[in-house]
Design a protein around this motif. Structure first.
Motif, PDB file in Angstrom:
ATOM      1  N   GLU A 134     -79.123 -12.590  30.321  1.00 17.89           N
ATOM      2  CA  GLU A 134     -79.357 -12.755  31.755  1.00 17.89           C
ATOM      3  C   GLU A 134     -80.548 -13.683  32.007  1.00 17.89           C
ATOM      4  OE1 GLU A 134     -79.912  -8.861  33.300  1.00 17.89           O
ATOM      5  OE2 GLU A 134     -77.906  -8.171  32.745  1.00 17.89           O
ATOM      6  N   LEU A 135     -81.611 -13.507  31.226  1.00 21.71           N
ATOM      7  CA  LEU A 135     -82.792 -14.358  31.387  1.00 21.71           C
ATOM      8  C   LEU A 135     -82.493 -15.787  30.957  1.00 21.71           C
ATOM      9  CD1 LEU A 135     -85.553 -11.943  30.034  1.00 21.71           C
ATOM     10  CD2 LEU A 135     -84.853 -12.322  32.396  1.00 21.71           C
ATOM     11  N   ARG A 136     -81.706 -15.943  29.889  1.00 15.25           N
ATOM     12  CA  ARG A 136     -81.363 -17.283  29.402  1.00 15.25           C
ATOM     13  C   ARG A 136     -80.535 -18.042  30.435  1.00 15.25           C
ATOM     14  NH1 ARG A 136     -83.950 -20.246  26.708  1.00 15.25           N
ATOM     15  NH2 ARG A 136     -84.036 -18.884  24.881  1.00 15.25           N
ATOM     16  N   ALA A 137     -79.701 -17.334  31.169  1.00 13.49           N
ATOM     17  CA  ALA A 137     -78.894 -17.990  32.204  1.00 13.49           C
ATOM     18  C   ALA A 137     -79.772 -18.552  33.316  1.00 13.49           C
ATOM     19  CB  ALA A 137     -77.889 -16.997  32.776  1.00 13.49           C
ATOM     20  N   ILE A 138     -80.950 -17.972  33.502  1.00 15.85           N
ATOM     21  CA  ILE A 138     -81.870 -18.447  34.537  1.00 15.85           C
ATOM     22  C   ILE A 138     -82.751 -19.575  34.031  1.00 15.85           C
ATOM     23  CG2 ILE A 138     -83.845 -17.753  35.966  1.00 15.85           C
ATOM     24  CD1 ILE A 138     -82.560 -14.975  36.113  1.00 15.85           C
ATOM     25  N   SER A 139     -83.136 -19.528  32.737  1.00 17.57           N
ATOM     26  CA  SER A 139     -84.031 -20.549  32.186  1.00 17.57           C
ATOM     27  C   SER A 139     -83.521 -20.962  30.805  1.00 17.57           C
ATOM     28  CB  SER A 139     -85.458 -20.006  32.071  1.00 17.57           C
ATOM     29  OG  SER A 139     -86.313 -20.962  31.502  1.00 17.57           O
ATOM     30  N   THR A 140     -83.094 -22.204  30.702  1.00 14.82           N
ATOM     31  CA  THR A 140     -82.557 -22.698  29.428  1.00 14.82           C
ATOM     32  C   THR A 140     -83.650 -23.165  28.478  1.00 14.82           C
ATOM     33  OG1 THR A 140     -82.274 -24.910  30.389  1.00 14.82           O
ATOM     34  CG2 THR A 140     -80.396 -23.392  30.513  1.00 14.82           C
ATOM     35  N   ARG A 141     -84.851 -23.442  28.991  1.00 11.13           N
ATOM     36  CA  ARG A 141     -85.926 -23.987  28.163  1.00 11.13           C
ATOM     37  C   ARG A 141     -86.918 -22.925  27.701  1.00 11.13           C
ATOM     38  NH1 ARG A 141     -89.284 -26.570  30.834  1.00 11.13           N
ATOM     39  NH2 ARG A 141     -90.195 -27.719  29.095  1.00 11.13           N
ATOM     40  N   ALA A 142     -86.824 -21.738  28.236  1.00  6.00           N
ATOM     41  CA  ALA A 142     -87.814 -20.710  27.918  1.00  6.00           C
ATOM     42  C   ALA A 142     -87.698 -20.241  26.469  1.00  6.00           C
ATOM     43  CB  ALA A 142     -87.651 -19.515  28.850  1.00  6.00           C
ATOM     44  N   GLU A 184     -95.568 -16.098  31.555  1.00  6.01           N
ATOM     45  CA  GLU A 184     -95.384 -15.296  30.344  1.00  6.01           C
ATOM     46  C   GLU A 184     -95.178 -13.838  30.744  1.00  6.01           C
ATOM     47  OE1 GLU A 184     -97.427 -14.239  26.005  1.00  6.01           O
ATOM     48  OE2 GLU A 184     -98.349 -15.733  27.332  1.00  6.01           O
ATOM     49  N   PHE A 185     -94.092 -13.266  30.240  1.00 10.02           N
ATOM     50  CA  PHE A 185     -93.759 -11.862  30.467  1.00 10.02           C
ATOM     51  C   PHE A 185     -93.744 -11.137  29.118  1.00 10.02           C
ATOM     52  CE2 PHE A 185     -91.858 -14.216  33.929  1.00 10.02           C
ATOM     53  CZ  PHE A 185     -91.989 -13.396  35.049  1.00 10.02           C
ATOM     54  N   ALA A 186     -94.100  -9.852  29.127  1.00 15.54           N
ATOM     55  CA  ALA A 186     -94.075  -9.056  27.896  1.00 15.54           C
ATOM     56  C   ALA A 186     -93.379  -7.725  28.159  1.00 15.54           C
ATOM     57  CB  ALA A 186     -95.497  -8.809  27.389  1.00 15.54           C
ATOM     58  N   ALA A 187     -92.472  -7.363  27.262  1.00 13.52           N
ATOM     59  CA  ALA A 187     -91.813  -6.057  27.285  1.00 13.52           C
ATOM     60  C   ALA A 187     -92.508  -5.177  26.244  1.00 13.52           C
ATOM     61  CB  ALA A 187     -90.332  -6.204  26.969  1.00 13.52           C
ATOM     62  N   ILE A 188     -93.143  -4.124  26.695  1.00 13.33           N
ATOM     63  CA  ILE A 188     -93.981  -3.308  25.811  1.00 13.33           C
ATOM     64  C   ILE A 188     -93.323  -1.965  25.493  1.00 13.33           C
ATOM     65  CG2 ILE A 188     -96.238  -2.200  25.548  1.00 13.33           C
ATOM     66  CD1 ILE A 188     -97.307  -4.307  27.560  1.00 13.33           C
ATOM     67  N   ASP A 189     -92.924  -1.230  26.514  1.00  9.96           N
ATOM     68  CA  ASP A 189     -92.405   0.122  26.289  1.00  9.96           C
ATOM     69  C   ASP A 189     -91.028   0.132  25.633  1.00  9.96           C
ATOM     70  OD1 ASP A 189     -94.645   1.314  27.213  1.00  9.96           O
ATOM     71  OD2 ASP A 189     -93.873   1.771  29.210  1.00  9.96           O
ATOM     72  N   ARG A 190     -90.226  -0.900  25.900  1.00  6.61           N
ATOM     73  CA  ARG A 190     -88.922  -1.001  25.226  1.00  6.61           C
ATOM     74  C   ARG A 190     -88.549  -2.473  25.117  1.00  6.61           C
ATOM     75  NH1 ARG A 190     -84.641  -2.665  27.952  1.00  6.61           N
ATOM     76  NH2 ARG A 190     -84.698  -2.683  30.263  1.00  6.61           N
ATOM     77  N   PRO A 191     -87.868  -2.862  24.034  1.00  6.72           N
ATOM     78  CA  PRO A 191     -87.455  -4.266  23.903  1.00  6.72           C
ATOM     79  C   PRO A 191     -86.299  -4.595  24.836  1.00  6.72           C
ATOM     80  CG  PRO A 191     -86.597  -2.983  22.083  1.00  6.72           C
ATOM     81  CD  PRO A 191     -87.493  -2.053  22.862  1.00  6.72           C
ATOM     82  N   LEU A 192     -86.149  -5.867  25.121  1.00  8.56           N
ATOM     83  CA  LEU A 192     -85.006  -6.327  25.906  1.00  8.56           C
ATOM     84  C   LEU A 192     -83.727  -6.184  25.085  1.00  8.56           C
ATOM     85  CD1 LEU A 192     -86.534  -9.652  27.285  1.00  8.56           C
ATOM     86  CD2 LEU A 192     -86.325  -7.482  28.514  1.00  8.56           C
ATOM     87  N   THR A 227     -91.537 -16.757  27.731  1.00  8.52           N
ATOM     88  CA  THR A 227     -92.582 -17.719  28.068  1.00  8.52           C
ATOM     89  C   THR A 227     -91.942 -19.046  28.447  1.00  8.52           C
ATOM     90  OG1 THR A 227     -92.842 -18.453  25.769  1.00  8.52           O
ATOM     91  CG2 THR A 227     -94.280 -16.668  26.516  1.00  8.52           C
ATOM     92  N   ASN A 228     -92.543 -19.696  29.438  1.00  7.62           N
ATOM     93  CA  ASN A 228     -92.097 -21.033  29.824  1.00  7.62           C
ATOM     94  C   ASN A 228     -93.267 -21.763  30.475  1.00  7.62           C
ATOM     95  OD1 ASN A 228     -90.502 -23.262  30.141  1.00  7.62           O
ATOM     96  ND2 ASN A 228     -88.858 -22.202  31.234  1.00  7.62           N
ATOM     97  N   HIS A 229     -93.388 -23.035  30.114  1.00  4.14           N
ATOM     98  CA  HIS A 229     -94.448 -23.907  30.632  1.00  4.14           C
ATOM     99  C   HIS A 229     -93.765 -25.032  31.405  1.00  4.14           C
ATOM    100  CE1 HIS A 229     -97.697 -26.883  30.687  1.00  4.14           C
ATOM    101  NE2 HIS A 229     -98.524 -25.880  30.472  1.00  4.14           N
ATOM    102  N   TYR A 230     -93.843 -24.964  32.726  1.00  2.30           N
ATOM    103  CA  TYR A 230     -93.174 -25.949  33.571  1.00  2.30           C
ATOM    104  C   TYR A 230     -94.139 -27.080  33.920  1.00  2.30           C
ATOM    105  CZ  TYR A 230     -89.547 -22.435  34.455  1.00  2.30           C
ATOM    106  OH  TYR A 230     -88.543 -21.503  34.329  1.00  2.30           O
ATOM    107  N   GLU A 231     -93.723 -28.320  33.666  1.00  3.91           N
ATOM    108  CA  GLU A 231     -94.473 -29.482  34.143  1.00  3.91           C
ATOM    109  C   GLU A 231     -93.770 -30.097  35.341  1.00  3.91           C
ATOM    110  OE1 GLU A 231     -95.170 -32.075  30.879  1.00  3.91           O
ATOM    111  OE2 GLU A 231     -96.496 -30.658  29.855  1.00  3.91           O
TER     112      GLU A 231
END
Length: 382
Positions: free
Chosen positions: A23-31, A8-16, A39-43
């Motif tokens: 870019e993040l979606r290209a790395i993880s399709t299920r997040a 789980e990652f959080a952007a606090i000072d500025r939104p994505l 957030t992503n929970h890998y089994e």
């Protein structure tokens, strides 16, 4: 226990931005991805990226947890929040690391190979970000207790001659987020008690927040206030908040009392203090357990005495249960018989119970399953 990894990652000072989210979606399709969260929970499988890179480029907080007993917390703070000399004494090889970029500090707290299997079997990691994220604001306000806790978590791996950093005030009265960090890193409570012994009781200024705030505002210059208000008017609320927080933290630090010649304890001393704290805690817990047991025994005896106010009613109930001729009926009858035997022993004597038991068994002498239960309970000899 099924295998899992929770990110789980959080952007606090500025939104994505939309581009960054893509870019993040290209790395993880299920997040699950939003302007402020990933957030992503890998089994099975793993995150196809280095969390350290993401902390430099996108996020201000990161929590990682696995079923095999490891967890990790990262917080990114502006480089202006600390001087390197402030952070260096808290760094350890195992539990607290500090990295830097051009504009930020990245602080990493780590627990490896926990032996608390139940914790990681029951906890999927999803609740820690909410509990730990306030640590970032506390650090920005100049509260060094999260850093000291990171050092203390390495206690088992430190040499006896290792000297502690300066102990920040308020270690004996941790905030909820700091208490969560203690749980997250599984810090020995006796070692924490030892470390907090004799330290300053509270953060500078005590609890009189309103008076502190008024005194601080009186020090602000008009241009500084105009700059903050301009940022708010332009929709730069987070920049304005960071500026105010930084200014207030610097003011608080300047007001901290200077403590002279406070000895820094060796880890060997802390371990000795922890052993003493453990002995005190164990004695306290033993007394508390004795009080609980005495209360339970008193309540149990009161229940038994109420049974003996009309024992014939209990015998009637037991007789009816046994007459059913079922395993469930026998089990319920046995529970009542065991309790009734205790009641007779408390109020009269065991011989009186045995006499009544013989009378009860006259119509039930051929119920082998019931007799075996009586024998197993030590109430009857077959």
């Amino acid at each position: 226990m099924s295998e899992y990894q929770y990110y789980e990652f959080a952007a606090i000072d500025r939104p994505l931005t939309r581009s960054e989210m893509a870019e993040l979606r290209a790395i993880s399709t299920r997040a699950v991805i939003s302007p402020h969260r990933f957030t992503n929970h890998y089994e099975w499988g793993d995150l196809k990226a280095d969390p350290a890179d993401w902390m430099r480029d996108y996020f201000d907080a990161f929590v990682y947890s696995t079923n095999w007993g490891s967890c990790h917390l990262s917080l990114r703070l502006p480089a202006t929040a600390f001087h390197k000399a402030q952070l260096r004494p808290f760094i350890t090889r195992t539990t607290l690391a500090v990295k830097s970029s051009n504009a930020h500090w990245i602080l990493d707290w780590t627990l490896d190979d926990s032996e608390n299997e139940d914790r990681f079997a029951e906890d999927d990691g999803s609740g820690w970000m909410r509990r730990l994220m306030p640590l970032r604001d506390e650090l920005l306000r100049g509260d060094l207790r999260p850093l000291y806790l990171g050092w203390l978590a390495a206690g088992a791996a430190l040499d006896d001659d290792a000297k502690e950093p300066d102990v920040p005030p308020g270690l004996a009265a941790l905030s909820p987020a700091q208490q969560a960090l203690v749980e997250f890193l599984e810090i020995d409570p006796d070692l924490l008690q030892a470390a907090s012994a004799g330290t300053a009781a509270s953060m500078p200024g005590g609890d009189d927040g309103a008076k502190r705030m008024t005194a601080w505002l009186d020090t602000w210059q008009t241009p500084d206030m105009k700059d903050v208000l301009t940022k708010l008017a332009l929709g730069q609320g987070r920049d304005a908040e960071r500026q105010v927080t930084s200014h207030y933290a610097a003011w608080l630090k300047a007001r901290q009392p200077v403590v002279v010649d406070v000895p820094r304890r060796r880890m060997a001393v802390l371990r000795e203090l922890a052993q003493s704290a453990a002995a005190v805690r164990q004695a306290r817990e033993a007394k508390a357990q004795a009080r609980r047991e005495a209360k339970r025994r008193s309540q149990h005896d009161a229940t038994l005495r109420r049974l003996m106010a009309a024992p014939h009613e209990s015998w009637k109930t037991i007789d009816a249960l046994a007459a059913r001729g079922t395993a469930t009926g026998y089990d319920q009858a046995m529970r009542l018989l065991v309790e009734l035997a205790e009641a007779y022993a408390l109020v009269f004597n065991r011989e009186a119970f045995n006499h009544e038991l013989q009378r009860f068994l006259v119509p039930h002498a051929k119920r082998g399953a019931l007799l075996r239960r009586l024998a197993d309970a030590g109430l009857w000899s077959v």
